[in-house]
Design an enzyme around this catalytic site. Structure first.
Site, PDB file in Angstrom:
ATOM      1  N   ARG A 162       3.120   0.919 -24.909  1.00  0.00           N
ATOM      2  CA  ARG A 162       1.748   0.736 -24.433  1.00  0.00           C
ATOM      3  C   ARG A 162       1.273  -0.572 -25.010  1.00  0.00           C
ATOM      4  NH1 ARG A 162      -0.970   5.568 -23.911  1.00  0.00           N
ATOM      5  NH2 ARG A 162      -2.835   4.430 -23.315  1.00  0.00           N
TER       6      ARG A 162
ATOM      7  N   SER B  62     -29.531 -24.144   7.722  1.00  0.00           N
ATOM      8  CA  SER B  62     -29.761 -25.052   6.607  1.00  0.00           C
ATOM      9  C   SER B  62     -31.243 -25.034   6.277  1.00  0.00           C
ATOM     10  CB  SER B  62     -29.320 -26.472   6.970  1.00  0.00           C
ATOM     11  OG  SER B  62     -29.825 -27.415   6.051  1.00  0.00           O
TER      12      SER B  62
ATOM     13  N   ARG C 106       0.831  -1.212   0.000  1.00  0.00           N
ATOM     14  CA  ARG C 106       0.000   0.000   0.000  1.00  0.00           C
ATOM     15  C   ARG C 106       0.862   1.257   0.000  1.00  0.00           C
ATOM     16  NH1 ARG C 106      -3.770   2.751   4.598  1.00  0.00           N
ATOM     17  NH2 ARG C 106      -5.322   3.663   3.217  1.00  0.00           N
TER      18      ARG C 106
END
Length: 333
Positions: free
Chosen positions: A330, A291, A195
């Protein structure tokens, strides 16, 4: 200035409500990703670019104010942009056209000046990533602390160690929980590093930054690098050594770190699934899932959802890793 901690984008009617993805539905990560979040990030990238150009004297400050004022996500229709993107392969051209119209005639020439579409797409992707990693890292910290407490409380709680699915020698549940915590700490450290390194993207048509010097009064060759530094400051992203249009390490590294994180959590979930079997019953989730056919069951649904994510992410990360092998200045696709 773009803020990586910017609040969630405005509510829209999403095409994908998460009906088939209960693992992400209603999560903080869901709020920070998706089309609305990416639209917000693209507009932030455009506004930050004009502001950075004003910082280095390429456009008047009034242009930066005008673009920032016009870059309101509520003024743009993500679905319309998506449909128009079919003509160009991406939404940036349509977005720039709408943003230019919203800015007005005086400052229209200053919108997206010198940039290429990939500058905006990559910068927006990095903004989305840094924003979503905030709540992810907070969750990992919360998980690590819970596991530390679990390990401490059960450091002397005996259980069977298992190797190759069979009973081996005794161990403790505290040691197992400490191992889980170690994986979570590894994942948190890796994601934190990724990050911090997420870079802004700015290169112009072929990654040379040359177009920006054309707008400088003195045509100075250092205009591009100075603008890149200003753009990084404005977005809150890292300043790269050079444009990375075809140098896809940041994307590959992000994908690998996310896959590692899912795998670390998947190990915990896999252990919980085995140890919560009826015939083992050594652990249980605080509240299980129901369930439709057997109302007496309490299924380990959280562990099942984590395992599902852990099995999907390596394949998704491999797609990002394959992007490292791209041609020219690119690449197509």
């Amino acid at each position: 200035m773009s803020d990586p901690t910017r609040p969630d984008p405005p509510d829209t009617d999403p095409l994908d409500t998460g009906l088939l993805a209960p693992g992400r539905a209603g999560s903080a990560a869901e709020d920070a990703t998706g089309d609305a979040a990416f639209l917000t990030a693209m507009l932030d990238a455009e506004a930050a670019l004009t502001a950075a150009q004003a910082d280095v004297g390429l456009v008047p400050p009034s242009a930066a104010l005008a673009v920032a004022g016009a870059a309101d996500p509520a003024r743009f229709d993500p679905r319309d942009l998506a449909l128009r993107a079919r003509a160009d392969g991406h939404p940036v051209i349509a977005l720039v056209a709408d943003l230019t119209a919203a800015v007005g005639e005086e400052h229209a020439p200053h919108v997206h000046r010198g940039a290429t579409s990939q500058d905006v797409m990559d910068t927006a992707a990095m903004l989305v990533a840094t924003r979503v990693l905030g709540p992810v890292l907070r969750d990992l910290t919360r998980t690590e602390r819970a596991l530390a407490d679990l390990a401490s409380r059960h450091r002397d709680t005996p259980m069977a160690g298992r190797t190759l699915t069979q009973h081996a020698v005794p161990t403790t549940f505290g040691l197992k929980a400490a191992g889980w915590r170690h994986l979570v700490l590894d994942a948190r450290d890796r994601l934190t590093a990724v990050r911090t390194a997420l870079p802004v993207q700015l290169g112009g048509a072929a990654g040379t930054l040359a177009a920006f010097a054309e707008y400088a009064p003195d045509r100075s060759p250092d205009t591009g690098p100075r603008l890149l530094a200003a753009y990084a400051r404005r977005t809150g992203l890292a300043e790269p050594r050079l444009p990375w249009h075809v140098l896809r390490t940041p994307v590959a590294d992000l994908g690998a770190a996310l896959a590692l994180t899912a795998g670390a959590l998947g190990k915990i979930a896999a252990d919980v699934l085995v140890l919560s079997r009826t015939e083992v019953a050594e652990v249980a989730e605080a509240s299980g899932g129901g369930s439709s056919a057997m109302p007496h069951k309490a299924n380990p649904v959280r562990a099942a959802l984590v395992c599902a994510a852990a099995r999907q992410l390596p394949a998704l990360a491999s797609v990002l890793l394959s992007g490292l092998a791209c041609e020219d200045e690119r690449h197509a696709g």
